[in-house]
Design a protein around this motif. Structure first.
Motif, short mmCIF file in Angstrom:
data_model
loop_
_atom_site.label_atom_id
_atom_site.label_comp_id
_atom_site.label_asym_id
_atom_site.label_seq_id
_atom_site.Cartn_x
_atom_site.Cartn_y
_atom_site.Cartn_z
N ARG A 72 1.22 -3.57 0.03
CA ARG A 72 2.54 -3.09 -1.49
C ARG A 72 4.02 -3.32 -0.48
O ARG A 72 4.84 -3.49 -1.59
CB ARG A 72 2.14 -2.17 -2.45
N THR B 36 -2.28 2.00 -9.62
CA THR B 36 -1.30 2.58 -8.53
C THR B 36 -0.24 2.54 -9.32
O THR B 36 -0.25 2.14 -10.47
CB THR B 36 -1.27 0.80 -7.57
N ALA C 37 0.26 7.82 -9.72
CA ALA C 37 -0.72 7.16 -9.91
C ALA C 37 -1.81 8.26 -10.35
O ALA C 37 -3.13 7.75 -10.72
CB ALA C 37 -1.14 6.53 -8.32
N GLU D 16 0.72 7.75 -4.79
CA GLU D 16 0.76 5.89 -4.72
C GLU D 16 -0.17 5.49 -5.86
O GLU D 16 -0.28 4.02 -6.77
CB GLU D 16 1.12 5.28 -3.88
N THR D 17 -1.48 5.36 -4.92
CA THR D 17 -2.78 5.63 -5.54
C THR D 17 -4.07 6.13 -5.91
O THR D 17 -4.04 7.14 -5.55
CB THR D 17 -3.69 4.51 -4.84
#
Lengths: 439, 439
Positions: free
Chosen positions: A127, B228, B243, B294-295
């Motif tokens: 990313r 995400t 996330a 973030e995820t």
């Protein structure tokens, strides 16, 4: 060889020509700054992998003629210190590196310049616009994990020292350039420096706070909460209590405490929006996709105001969790264990009119043309060790960076240059300067 | 050696003395049943670890004089079958075992008795009263992971066959005793048997459904949703979108679809409370405790009604996720990818008055003294392969068990005995019996 002549101990006393010369010297070293920062970003120094970057720092300090003190954290020596935070992984092979300047004669005030070499994980590298450990300069910014937080700060203090040296000067007092590990999870790297005996009349950490002066720092705790529910088969779905659901219900109770603390801010945080942040940073739960989850662990970064000890804050949190389990009918039959590992870090305040801060503001104003703002920081830094346990007044003052801890982190190279100049001017004024024999 | 004499093909035609003798034979084998069940529970046969239990089944089938067909799943052979579900791990070394009875002369109807050898993870073993893979008999129940789901069912059909044998009989039609892998995640074990050619006039799976007759089965999907968000440092907390938060917001949307489907039940499920269950079975998210996650990946077990294909159901779910991402402002800037792995299993119905079900009910009534209830099952079983693709009418009828898929799973030994008797009676009536030459 230093000749011992003290040139200045106050900013106003700094010769105007010297100020100009320092600025020019920093300008002349900007390519060196970018090269060092690029080399440091290239060294992936996530927790446990700091060795390559620290070797580079040791070489850099040695190249400045500094005595290099590289040492592993001795956990036995720090474990009983009130500033200790339970470690996450072993300290074997993980070194702090300190570049020591000890003049033959001391006429000014001593100084510690501290930065952390460790960086947080880059997340999903795909990313990033460019790979996180491949530094790229674009539009006046250097991109890469750790560029802002805080390898640019380390570069700034290193080049500040070098700038003075390039003009034929050395600080007229002890200066310690510290590159430490473990700032992002415990602070035990900085603590180990303290326990090793490092003290000074002031400490500055060039954290990427956009050239503001830090006057307060929040307390931070890390904890993990493991919740057990009751697993069940889909055919008995109504009988189970999902541990994931239970963990998220407990998160609601955590967020209630967060809201309460935000509603009654510490005076230093009266003007800061949402100073207290309880971050559910990681979660893992469940055993089998078709079973009702039986266990779930949430990993939290909590914060609390200066004036409260870490033990008081963690006791309050534990009490809140206990109460939720006892009184929330949705949590009936569920249990939770709380583990405190990583940051157990109290906050602190330092007066904005402390001589160090006033001098730093003078130096900033001379470079930026306006006063530095102040910041009551909503995160923790290693500055707490100096202030709370080291009898060493400490603040943060560092470059402007964006996207630290996330995708496409970058630092402003102009800001890096200006911070370098400010730190060089501060060093000249605070420590005084001795003319080097050879220059 | 079979002499070919067919004794009965209808339950009413079963000689009363034979019925009594079968019951007595099953009683006489109850110690054998408990011994075999204990040995099977001792073999931890979680996904990928089925070998030990399957060796035991192959030996057991061989001990009954059956021809043993043990074979690895040939994924290439099943991958294009409409009943295939994407596998989770390799099939190397993971065998199905089929015990084949093929009489010289067939006068009755053929039968498949199928059970799955795989068990789900035990979860935290320390929460079990006894270790999950150490079988313990207490108060008429046998405890252990897999005791109910469904090693007792495998024991029941094995001992049913043995009971007839002990009386000097053998079924007068082909009977296939199938011990398959992979029921708990894909069903590809049963599918591989189908693709290998196994067919019969009926199939019974003794799943632990408390001696009810299954007349409908829900469709089941497994999927993983990776979300995400945008990570951020605590100092920029307002800039990040967690996330984990985003994944839980998407879970709300999933739950809305679940509620819609529950509000409009399929006729077979009109009287079933909450037939559709979307289970968030596993979750893992976040990278660093002090960073905004973030995820985050959530692993779901979804269900849908008979009459809908797996592809239709998964398309509906994907559409709902896309819509949520496009329209829910709380999800702005977030993205999600959906992976379909594991069950892609449609549901089915079978008429309660199917001859197999009527005969099974007769046999049940003769043992239990009352009719068997029916169940529209809210979970999936391997029965779908027989019904949908194998031209083999299939149902489930098995013992009473508790806590399957959770802590302290157990099965009723009385129920195990009764199911064994019912299956023996069914086999006698459905297949007919031949007197064995040697008895």
């Amino acid at each position: 060889m230093a000749d011992g002549t003290s040139l200045a101990t106050e900013f106003d006393a700094l010769d105007a020509a010297l100020r100009t010369a320092i600025g020019a010297a920093v300008d002349g070293l900007q390519d060196d700054a970018i090269a060092l920062l690029s080399a440091l970003v290239r060294e992936d120094s996530q927790m446990g992998q700091e060795a390559g970057a620290q070797v580079l720092m040791a070489e850099t300090f040695a190249g400045l003629g500094l005595e290099v003190d590289a040492f592993e954290i001795d956990e036995a020596a720090i474990r009983t210190h009130p500033g200790y935070s339970p470690s996450l992984i072993s300290y074997a092979g993980r070194r702090n590196v300190v570049g020591c300047h000890r003049p033959a004669q001391t006429t000014g005030k001593s100084l510690i310049l501290n930065g952390h070499i460790d960086v947080v994980p880059p997340g999903d590298a795909s990313r990033w616009t460019h790979p996180p450990f491949e530094p790229v300069v674009r539009d006046g910014r250097l991109y890469g994990r750790g560029s802002g937080d805080m390898k640019a700060g380390i570069v700034a203090y290193t080049l500040a020292f070098k700038a003075l040296q390039s003009l034929g000067y050395a600080p007229a007092a002890p200066v310690f350039l510290q590159s430490v590990v473990e700032e992002e999870c415990t602070g035990n790297g900085a603590l180990a420096c303290l326990v090793r005996g490092y003290r000074a009349d002031a400490a500055i950490i060039p954290e990427p706070f956009a050239q503001t002066l830090m006057t307060a720092q929040i307390g931070v705790l890390w904890c993990s909460i493991t919740v057990t529910g009751l697993a069940a088969h889909m055919i008995d779905r109504t009988k189970g209590t999902s541990a994931i659901d239970a963990a998220l219900l407990l998160a609601e109770h955590m967020k209630t405490l967060e809201a309460e603390w935000n509603a009654a801010p510490h005076p230093a945080y009266a003007d800061v929006p949402h100073p207290i942040n309880f971050n559910l940073g990681r979660i893992e739960g469940g055993e089998w996709t078709s079973s009702v989850p039986e266990t779930c662990t949430t990993h939290w970064r909590l914060s609390f105001y200066p004036g409260m000890t870490a033990a008081e804050a963690s006791a309050t949190v534990e009490q809140r969790i206990r109460k939720a389990l006892e009184t929330d009918p949705r949590l009936a039959g569920c249990a939770a264990t709380v583990t405190w590992q990583g940051f157990q870090a109290p906050g602190f305040e330092i007066a904005a009119n402390h001589p160090m801060l006033r001098l730093l503001d003078d130096a900033h104003r001379s470079v930026a043309g306006r006063p530095a703002g102040t910041i009551a920081c909503t995160c923790t830094t290693d500055a707490r060790f100096f202030n709370l346990y080291g009898d060493t007044p400490a603040t943060c003052y560092g470059p402007e960076a964006t996207a630290i801890h996330t995708i496409d982190e970058s630092v402003s190279l102009q800001s890096l240059r200006d911070v370098t100049a400010v730190l060089a001017l501060f060093m000249a004024a605070w420590c005084g300067l001795s003319r080097q024999g050879g220059a």
